[in-house]
Design a protein around this motif. Structure first.
Motif, PDB file in Angstrom:
ATOM      1  N   UNK A 170       1.959   2.704  13.221  1.00 46.37           N
ATOM      2  CA  UNK A 170       1.436   4.062  13.262  1.00 46.37           C
ATOM      3  C   UNK A 170       0.882   4.466  11.907  1.00 46.37           C
ATOM      4  N   UNK A 171       1.606   4.151  10.841  1.00 50.64           N
ATOM      5  CA  UNK A 171       1.158   4.481   9.488  1.00 50.64           C
ATOM      6  C   UNK A 171      -0.143   3.762   9.156  1.00 50.64           C
ATOM      7  N   UNK A 172      -0.260   2.503   9.549  1.00 55.12           N
ATOM      8  CA  UNK A 172      -1.492   1.752   9.295  1.00 55.12           C
ATOM      9  C   UNK A 172      -2.665   2.355  10.062  1.00 55.12           C
ATOM     10  N   UNK A 192       0.835  -1.196   0.000  1.00 54.55           N
ATOM     11  CA  UNK A 192       0.000   0.000   0.000  1.00 54.55           C
ATOM     12  C   UNK A 192       0.875   1.253   0.000  1.00 54.55           C
ATOM     13  N   UNK A 193       0.843   1.998  -1.101  1.00 56.91           N
ATOM     14  CA  UNK A 193       1.721   3.163  -1.253  1.00 56.91           C
ATOM     15  C   UNK A 193       1.532   4.234  -0.174  1.00 56.91           C
ATOM     16  N   UNK A 194       0.301   4.424   0.312  1.00 59.85           N
ATOM     17  CA  UNK A 194       0.080   5.433   1.347  1.00 59.85           C
ATOM     18  C   UNK A 194       0.820   5.072   2.629  1.00 59.85           C
ATOM     19  N   UNK A 195       0.799   3.803   2.979  1.00 56.83           N
ATOM     20  CA  UNK A 195       1.484   3.354   4.188  1.00 56.83           C
ATOM     21  C   UNK A 195       2.999   3.458   4.007  1.00 56.83           C
ATOM     22  N   UNK A 196       3.482   3.075   2.843  1.00 60.65           N
ATOM     23  CA  UNK A 196       4.920   3.179   2.563  1.00 60.65           C
ATOM     24  C   UNK A 196       5.358   4.630   2.654  1.00 60.65           C
ATOM     25  N   UNK A 197       4.564   5.549   2.092  1.00 64.58           N
ATOM     26  CA  UNK A 197       4.900   6.975   2.112  1.00 64.58           C
ATOM     27  C   UNK A 197       4.925   7.500   3.544  1.00 64.58           C
ATOM     28  N   UNK A 198       3.951   7.093   4.354  1.00 62.92           N
ATOM     29  CA  UNK A 198       3.906   7.562   5.739  1.00 62.92           C
ATOM     30  C   UNK A 198       5.094   7.063   6.560  1.00 62.92           C
ATOM     31  N   UNK A 199       5.587   5.878   6.253  1.00 63.52           N
ATOM     32  CA  UNK A 199       6.722   5.340   7.016  1.00 63.52           C
ATOM     33  C   UNK A 199       8.034   6.047   6.693  1.00 63.52           C
TER      34      UNK A 199
END
Length: 78
Positions: free
Chosen positions: A35-37, A19-26
């Motif tokens: 936390x990102x999830x 999931x790109x949004x989670x990768x970006x947040x990390x």
């Protein structure tokens, strides 16, 4: 039980990597996978916010203004 937990952690790692949004947040310092999830789940669809300034109030991170006579205090709500 330990084997099941390790299996679940592996699945969650795989899910996060896909999931790109989670990768970006990390990529933010101090933000890990969990936390990102959690943030991604809480926000759900970011397009439902008019702009980024609406996000803190949605999360309950608004400032509170107190006025008493001539004293004006602005304090962040915990």
């Amino acid at each position: 039980m330990t084997t099941k937990l390790e299996s679940l952690e592996t699945k969650l790692d795989t899910f996060a990597a896909e999931h790109p949004d989670i990768v970006r947040l990390t990529t933010i310092p101090g933000v890990g996978r969990k936390t990102a999830e959690a943030f991604d789940v809480a926000i759900d669809d970011p397009h439902r916010f008019k702009n980024a300034r609406h996000l803190p109030s949605y999360l309950g991170l608004t400032t509170k203004q107190r006025q008493s006579s001539e004293i004006d205090r602005t304090a962040a709500r915990a």
